[in-house]
Design an enzyme around this catalytic site. Structure first.
Site, PDB file in Angstrom:
ATOM      1  N   VAL A  11      52.531 -36.714 -10.258  1.00 59.87           N
ATOM      2  CA  VAL A  11      51.979 -37.045 -11.564  1.00 59.87           C
ATOM      3  C   VAL A  11      53.024 -37.736 -12.442  1.00 59.87           C
ATOM      4  CG1 VAL A  11      51.110 -36.020 -13.712  1.00 59.87           C
ATOM      5  CG2 VAL A  11      50.180 -35.308 -11.513  1.00 59.87           C
ATOM      6  N   ASP A  30      64.372 -35.368 -13.866  1.00 61.56           N
ATOM      7  CA  ASP A  30      64.024 -34.324 -12.893  1.00 61.56           C
ATOM      8  C   ASP A  30      65.304 -33.569 -12.537  1.00 61.56           C
ATOM      9  OD1 ASP A  30      61.298 -34.235 -10.803  1.00 61.56           O
ATOM     10  OD2 ASP A  30      63.050 -33.014 -10.318  1.00 61.56           O
ATOM     11  N   THR A 121      48.873 -29.253 -15.204  1.00 65.57           N
ATOM     12  CA  THR A 121      47.634 -28.492 -15.341  1.00 65.57           C
ATOM     13  C   THR A 121      47.982 -27.049 -15.698  1.00 65.57           C
ATOM     14  OG1 THR A 121      46.584 -29.917 -13.719  1.00 65.57           O
ATOM     15  CG2 THR A 121      45.536 -27.785 -14.112  1.00 65.57           C
ATOM     16  N   LYS A 205      40.289 -29.640 -17.753  1.00 66.84           N
ATOM     17  CA  LYS A 205      40.900 -30.007 -16.471  1.00 66.84           C
ATOM     18  C   LYS A 205      40.464 -29.032 -15.358  1.00 66.84           C
ATOM     19  CE  LYS A 205      43.569 -31.488 -13.273  1.00 66.84           C
ATOM     20  NZ  LYS A 205      43.325 -32.715 -12.543  1.00 66.84           N
ATOM     21  N   ASN A 209      38.029 -29.844 -11.948  1.00 64.64           N
ATOM     22  CA  ASN A 209      38.392 -29.581 -10.553  1.00 64.64           C
ATOM     23  C   ASN A 209      37.484 -28.514  -9.935  1.00 64.64           C
ATOM     24  OD1 ASN A 209      40.294 -31.513 -10.357  1.00 64.64           O
ATOM     25  ND2 ASN A 209      42.067 -30.164 -10.389  1.00 64.64           N
ATOM     26  N   PHE A 250      31.521 -36.826  -3.813  1.00 64.96           N
ATOM     27  CA  PHE A 250      31.928 -35.445  -3.499  1.00 64.96           C
ATOM     28  C   PHE A 250      30.838 -34.633  -2.823  1.00 64.96           C
ATOM     29  CE2 PHE A 250      35.686 -36.367  -5.733  1.00 64.96           C
ATOM     30  CZ  PHE A 250      36.619 -35.463  -5.255  1.00 64.96           C
ATOM     31  N   GLY A 258      41.612 -29.174   0.366  1.00 67.23           N
ATOM     32  CA  GLY A 258      43.017 -28.758   0.330  1.00 67.23           C
ATOM     33  C   GLY A 258      43.702 -29.498  -0.794  1.00 67.23           C
ATOM     34  N   CYS A 261      45.850 -29.449  -5.827  1.00 65.81           N
ATOM     35  CA  CYS A 261      45.116 -29.131  -7.060  1.00 65.81           C
ATOM     36  C   CYS A 261      43.932 -28.190  -6.874  1.00 65.81           C
ATOM     37  CB  CYS A 261      44.659 -30.419  -7.727  1.00 65.81           C
ATOM     38  SG  CYS A 261      46.048 -31.387  -8.341  1.00 65.81           S
ATOM     39  N   LYS A 322      44.230 -35.485   2.669  1.00 59.69           N
ATOM     40  CA  LYS A 322      43.239 -36.563   2.602  1.00 59.69           C
ATOM     41  C   LYS A 322      43.971 -37.864   2.908  1.00 59.69           C
ATOM     42  CE  LYS A 322      43.468 -37.500  -2.350  1.00 59.69           C
ATOM     43  NZ  LYS A 322      42.693 -37.693  -3.567  1.00 59.69           N
TER      44      LYS A 322
HETATM   45  N1  LIG Z   1      49.204 -34.018  -7.643  1.00 62.14           N
HETATM   46  C1  LIG Z   1      48.065 -34.287  -8.247  1.00 62.14           C
HETATM   47  O1  LIG Z   1      47.182 -34.958  -7.696  1.00 62.14           O
HETATM   48  C2  LIG Z   1      47.806 -33.812  -9.644  1.00 62.14           C
HETATM   49  C3  LIG Z   1      46.740 -34.371 -10.378  1.00 62.14           C
HETATM   50  C4  LIG Z   1      46.524 -33.923 -11.671  1.00 62.14           C
HETATM   51  C5  LIG Z   1      47.323 -32.929 -12.203  1.00 62.14           C
HETATM   52  N2  LIG Z   1      48.349 -32.386 -11.479  1.00 62.14           N
HETATM   53  C6  LIG Z   1      49.191 -31.373 -12.105  1.00 62.14           C
HETATM   54  O2  LIG Z   1      50.391 -31.988 -12.536  1.00 62.14           O
HETATM   55  C7  LIG Z   1      51.486 -31.070 -12.397  1.00 62.14           C
HETATM   56  C8  LIG Z   1      52.556 -31.700 -11.512  1.00 62.14           C
HETATM   57  O3  LIG Z   1      52.006 -31.892 -10.218  1.00 62.14           O
HETATM   58  P1  LIG Z   1      52.755 -32.765  -9.109  1.00 62.14           P
HETATM   59  O4  LIG Z   1      51.823 -32.827  -7.954  1.00 62.14           O
HETATM   60  O5  LIG Z   1      53.271 -34.003  -9.732  1.00 62.14           O
HETATM   61  O6  LIG Z   1      53.981 -31.775  -8.780  1.00 62.14           O
HETATM   62  P2  LIG Z   1      55.262 -32.062  -7.876  1.00 62.14           P
HETATM   63  O7  LIG Z   1      55.605 -30.765  -7.265  1.00 62.14           O
HETATM   64  O8  LIG Z   1      55.013 -33.249  -7.001  1.00 62.14           O
HETATM   65  O9  LIG Z   1      56.397 -32.489  -8.919  1.00 62.14           O
HETATM   66  C9  LIG Z   1      56.930 -31.623  -9.877  1.00 62.14           C
HETATM   67  C10 LIG Z   1      58.337 -32.114 -10.200  1.00 62.14           C
HETATM   68  O10 LIG Z   1      58.851 -31.337 -11.286  1.00 62.14           O
HETATM   69  C11 LIG Z   1      60.239 -31.148 -11.072  1.00 62.14           C
HETATM   70  N3  LIG Z   1      60.717 -30.034 -11.899  1.00 62.14           N
HETATM   71  C12 LIG Z   1      60.473 -28.703 -11.750  1.00 62.14           C
HETATM   72  N4  LIG Z   1      61.085 -28.002 -12.728  1.00 62.14           N
HETATM   73  C13 LIG Z   1      61.727 -28.906 -13.518  1.00 62.14           C
HETATM   74  C14 LIG Z   1      62.518 -28.802 -14.689  1.00 62.14           C
HETATM   75  N5  LIG Z   1      62.766 -27.618 -15.256  1.00 62.14           N
HETATM   76  N6  LIG Z   1      63.022 -29.920 -15.230  1.00 62.14           N
HETATM   77  C15 LIG Z   1      62.780 -31.126 -14.660  1.00 62.14           C
HETATM   78  N7  LIG Z   1      62.029 -31.295 -13.551  1.00 62.14           N
HETATM   79  C16 LIG Z   1      61.512 -30.192 -12.991  1.00 62.14           C
HETATM   80  C17 LIG Z   1      60.344 -30.919  -9.583  1.00 62.14           C
HETATM   81  O11 LIG Z   1      61.664 -31.134  -9.123  1.00 62.14           O
HETATM   82  C18 LIG Z   1      59.339 -31.941  -9.048  1.00 62.14           C
HETATM   83  O12 LIG Z   1      59.962 -33.186  -8.791  1.00 62.14           O
HETATM   84  C19 LIG Z   1      50.883 -29.787 -11.819  1.00 62.14           C
HETATM   85  O13 LIG Z   1      50.583 -28.929 -12.883  1.00 62.14           O
HETATM   86  C20 LIG Z   1      49.611 -30.276 -11.160  1.00 62.14           C
HETATM   87  O14 LIG Z   1      48.629 -29.261 -11.110  1.00 62.14           O
HETATM   88  C21 LIG Z   1      48.615 -32.824 -10.213  1.00 62.14           C
END
Ligand SMILES: NC(=O)c1ccc[n+]([C@@H]2O[C@H](COP(=O)([O-])OP(=O)(O)OC[C@H]3O[C@@H](n4cnc5c(N)ncnc54)[C@H](O)[C@@H]3O)[C@@H](O)[C@H]2O)c1
Length: 436
Positions: A11, A30, A121, A205, A209, A250, A258, A261, A322
């Site tokens: 994200v 990060d 989320t 949100k 989902n 869907f 899977g 999310c 997917k």
């Molecule tokens: N992946 C999706 O399709 C999607 C879609 C919509 C919403 N979301 C939501 O977005 C959020 C992030 O999901 P994602 O899939 O990008 O996660 P991810 O695990 O791919 O990435 C999270 C990142 O945050 C970093 N991080 C953790 N703690 C940290 C800190 N204290 N300071 C700085 N960086 C830190 C990690 O190193 C990692 O790179 C989640 O809440 C998820 O539910 C994800």
């Protein structure tokens, strides 16, 4: 605007790159040093179509940069997006520790009035916790916004650039006007920016989902009934999906949902309801149907090969949850492979992009093939788990020649039943008559 996006996962990276593309000055921050070192050289930690070009172009133009100095990024920003992970805790609730760590950092290091946007989320009530954590050390005014993200992995850049809608939970005029300005380039075709109170935005949100997961489990349930009564779920799907009140999206049955999310968000919403002495009975059923569905492919394999899979050799096509992503989180393929290995079968897997990632996740007993056809060498059956394009029109004659036995278990209903009959395969799919 000067923006930092904390968390450069699926994200955060997409949000940062897209906001830079529209002219903002963006820092992606990060704590993962390897990830940031790679990103500085345009090496992406994930596979997401189109994202590499966006990152490269905006870094070259000086609008996008990456750092492990989260504090420094916050200090230079007018808007901070929190986009860190919210994995499930043991009890199913969302683990907010990363979000609140970042909120704490924001309070300590903000150097001007700030808009703090929760992109992760998070359950209802989290914005209030974020606000409290920032407030503990804040020396400037700040405005918390809930801005849930609806992008789909595999189409994330397009989804962010052309969203169906933007949901914004905001409680001050300053926050509303900053966010409206930030999103204006993405909603030029008239897609709505929906402002609402923060708890409603947080719940939206999860409700979105949960609805999508519900459609999938509903169709899997219907597919299983189709098998019992001799109906074909593909026809039932078309028959109901052409009703405007239902719509076609869907409604595809498969090996269970899977990804990063749906499983965690459904669990977290169920837990939120329980915490409020309430019960989301439909969602509890959605989860339980999905758990069962993840075992369907192994059951079908046993129907075709016999109950004892000891020593059987199985080719698996598709590991990602997917197509168009290398994300393996909660992938049905992992559940299947774990079960096969535990049953004494040998597994050779192929995936166009997710094999590197899978090598860290799967037991050492699993082999990986350089091509989809190589995976078939000496296999007793082929199981198709992910509907990558390259698996849609394979050379069936070659498949039949290479497999030891002409057995295909298709978790995505990719192949026409009459073709499978003509070619003499034993063919099990989801919710359709078996060919044998
Ligand atoms: N992946 C999706 O399709 C999607 C879609 C919509 C919403 N979301 C939501 O977005 C959020 C992030 O999901 P994602 O899939 O990008 O996660 P991810 O695990 O791919 O990435 C999270 C990142 O945050 C970093 N991080 C953790 N703690 C940290 C800190 N204290 N300071 C700085 N960086 C830190 C990690 O190193 C990692 O790179 C989640 O809440 C998820 O539910 C994800």
């Amino acid at each position: 605007m000067n923006i930092s996006v904390v968390g450069t996962g699926y994200v955060g990276l997409v949000v940062g790159a897209c906001l830079a593309e529209t002219g903002n000055q963006v820092v992606g921050a990060d704590i993962d040093e390897r990830k940031i070192a790679g990103l500085k050289q345009n090496i992406l930690p994930i596979y997401e179509p189109g994202l590499d070009r966006l990152v490269e172009r905006n870094q070259a133009a000086g609008r996008l940069s990456f750092t492990v100095d989260v504090a420094g990024a916050i200090a230079g920003s007018d808007v901070v997006f929190i986009a860190v992970g919210t994995p499930p805790d043991e009890d199913g609730s969302a683990d907010l520790s990363h979000v609140l760590d970042v909120a704490d950092m924001i309070g300590r290091h903000m150097a001007r009035e700030l808009v703090v946007v929760t992109k992760s989320t998070v359950p209802v009530g989290t914005a209030a916790k974020v606000s409290e954590a920032v407030q503990a050390n804040a020396r400037y005014p700040f405005h918390v916004v809930s801005n849930p993200e609806f992008l789909k992995e595999g189409a994330a850049v397009d989804d962010f650039m052309k969203p169906d809608r933007v949901v914004l939970g905001a409680e001050t005029d300053h926050a509303r006007s900053v966010m409206a300005e930030l999103y204006s380039p993405f909603v030029r075709t008239g897609k709505p920016v929906i402002f609402m109170d923060i708890p409603s935005a947080e719940l939206t949100k999860y409700a979105a989902n949960a609805m999508l997961a519900t459609r999938i489990s509903f169709m899997n349930d219907i597919a299983n009934l189709c098998e019992r009564v001799g109906a074909n779920v593909d026809l039932v799907r078309k028959g109901i999906g052409s009703d405007d009140r239902i719509g076609p999206a869907f409604l595809f049955p498969g090996p269970g949902y899977g990804g990063s999310c749906f499983p965690k968000d459904v669990k977290a919403l169920v837990k939120t309801a329980r915490d409020q002495s309430s019960c989301l009975r439909i969602l509890e059923a959605v989860e339980s149907v999905n758990d069962d569905q993840k075992r369907r492919l192994a059951q079908k394999l046993r129907l075709a090969l016999g109950a004892d899979l000891t020593g059987a050799s199985i080719a698996v096509w598709g590991l990602a949850f997917k197509p168009n992503t290398d994300d393996l989180r909660e992938s049905p393929a992992l559940a299947l492979i774990d079960e096969l290995v535990a049953s004494g079968a040998r597994v050779t897997a192929h995936d166009p992009v997710a094999m590197e990632e899978a090598k860290h996740r799967l037991s050492s007993g699993v082999e990986f093939a350089a091509s989809s056809y190589e995976a078939l060498n000496g296999a007793d059956a082929l199981v198709v788990v992910t509907d990558w394009n390259e698996y849609r029109h394979p050379d069936f004659v070659r498949i039949k020649k290479t497999l030891r036995r002409p057995i295909i278990i298709d978790g995505r209903n990719l192949y026409a039943l009459h073709r499978m009959t003509e070619l003499g395969f034993t063919y099990h799919s989801i919710g359709r008559p078996t060919v044998s």
